[in-house]
Design an enzyme around this catalytic site. Structure first.
Site, PDB file in Angstrom:
ATOM      1  N   HIS A   1      -2.016   0.515  -9.670  1.00 14.25           N
ATOM      2  CA  HIS A   1      -2.496  -0.654  -8.802  1.00 14.25           C
ATOM      3  C   HIS A   1      -3.225  -1.629  -9.618  1.00 14.25           C
ATOM      4  CE1 HIS A   1      -4.565  -0.816  -4.241  1.00 14.25           C
ATOM      5  NE2 HIS A   1      -4.477  -2.042  -5.111  1.00 14.25           N
TER       6      HIS A   1
ATOM      7  N   ARG B   1       0.836  -1.242  -0.100  1.00 17.20           N
ATOM      8  CA  ARG B   1       0.071  -0.181   0.028  1.00 17.20           C
ATOM      9  C   ARG B   1       0.934   1.320   0.150  1.00 17.20           C
ATOM     10  NH1 ARG B   1      -3.729  -2.845  -1.529  1.00 17.20           N
ATOM     11  NH2 ARG B   1      -5.817  -3.127  -0.427  1.00 17.20           N
TER      12      ARG B   1
END
Ligand code: NDP
Ligand code: OXD
Length: 325
Positions: free
Chosen positions: A288, A240
């Site tokens: 992502h 993340r």
């Protein structure tokens, strides 16, 4: 969509109403998979006040804060991803079983991405792309994978899968987790806990972050951590964005502590167009996409988990309260 209230858990099990909640993405893409895998379920996109009492499960990616707490008969919160940070950050998160996705295809996708990121840098593929653009036949040094140490921070479902894939193509693999880990081949060097973090980092020519976002891992990848890596190391972040202190990362790249960064996750997503990462010559950005869960896997795991909790059993891959992942 009907707004009939289920009168008992049995009624809920017969025709469960499931909310699809996200502040970031259009969850309608899940509808065909649910129709196929879980036709008994009634899906509710953006439930209004009249729907709230009847909803027994919420399938989520970054739901709006307070949205889950407004569902009084909620029995299951299902993340559509492996991570749950996008749900757990809600200060009003209700005390309801929370499950995440663990899926073989998702693991395969992550292993493919991480092997690509490692080989792309370690085999100088960017240099070859630059040479090719200039029509130059130019060799770069060839180092055997056995002489390149790849460390995985976060040896969970995805990290362990990547470790095995990298090992299978010959890399010298090491892993770091919170607690001790067993069940992996003996030639994967294992480290755990804060006390062993320095030894782990000192042997990472490439460092891959596959940690969950928790208060403990927030900002972990900072100047001090980068300074503990071998000089010129490659940093791959598929965990993340919140793990990384972005200014420290840019400084480490600029002063040579890091040689390269492959980044798939960011503090702000989408990454703003003027962010320095886009233009840095030694940063590769992907949006992502390291891996994704199929809609079918999400529908199947939601069905199985909801059936389990409605029958008073624990769902699969329920997140341990207090652990945060
Ligand atoms: P798991 O929960 O299976 O594994 C997490 C690992 O991190 C475990 O080994 C755990 O240690 C370790 N860990 C947690 N906290 C710490 C800590 N403080 N110090 C050291 N180690 C720690 O998760 P997954 O492998 O399924 O997923 C990992 C993350 O990958 C997700 O949370 C998500 O953020 C990210 N992800 C990114 C995707 C992308 O496309 N970029 C897609 C999917 C996931 P222990 O084993 O001791 O518990
Ligand atoms: C996930 C993700 O957590 O896609 O699954 O990042």
């Amino acid at each position: 969509m009907s707004s009939t209230l289920p009168s008992s858990p049995g009624a809920a099990a017969a025709r469960p109403r499931i909310a699809l909640l996200s502040s970031k993405i259009d969850m309608a893409y899940l509808v065909p998979a649910f129709a196929e895998v879980y036709p008994q379920a009634e899906l509710v996109l953006d439930p209004g006040p009249g729907d709230r009492e009847s909803i027994v499960a919420a399938v989520c990616w970054a739901p709006r804060h307070g949205e889950l707490a407004a569902l009084p008969n909620l029995r299951l919160i299902q993340s559509i991803g492996a991570g749950i940070d996008h749900i757990a950050s809600d200060p009003d998160l209700p005390d309801v079983p929370l499950c995440r996705i663990v899926d073989d295809d998702m693991g395969a996708g992550m292993a493919a991405y991480v092997c690509w990121a490692v080989t792309h840098r370690q085999r100088h593929m960017q240099d070859y792309a630059d040479s090719a653009a200039a029509g130059r036949w130019e060799e770069q040094p060839i180092v055997s994978p056995r002489d390149h140490r790849v460390g995985i921070a976060g040896m969970g479902e995805l990290g362990a899968r990547c470790a095995l894939a990298l090992r299978a193509i010959g890399y010298a693999v090491r892993g770091w987790s919170r607690g001790p880990k067993t069940g992996l081949p003996a030639d994967i060097a294992l480290f755990h806990g804060d006390a062993q973090r320095g030894d782990f980092l000192a042997g990472c020519d490439t460092l891959v972050c596959l940690l969950p976002a928790t208060p403990e891992t927030f900002g972990m990848f900072d100047a001090r951590l980068f300074a503990r890596l071998p000089r010129g190391a490659h940093f791959v972040n598929v965990g993340r964005g919140a793990h990384v202190v972005e200014d420290d990362l840019l400084r480490a790249l600029d002063d040579g502590a890091l040689g390269y960064a492959t980044l798939d996750t960011f503090i702000q997503e989408p990454l703003p167009p003027d962010h320095r990462f886009w233009r840095h010559p030694r940063v590769r950005v992907t949006p992502h996409i390291a891996t994704r869960t199929s809609a079918t896997a999400i529908a199947r795991q939601t069905r199985d988990n909801l059936e389990a909790v409605l029958q008073g059993r624990a769902g699969d891959v329920a997140v341990t309260p207090g652990k945060g992942y």
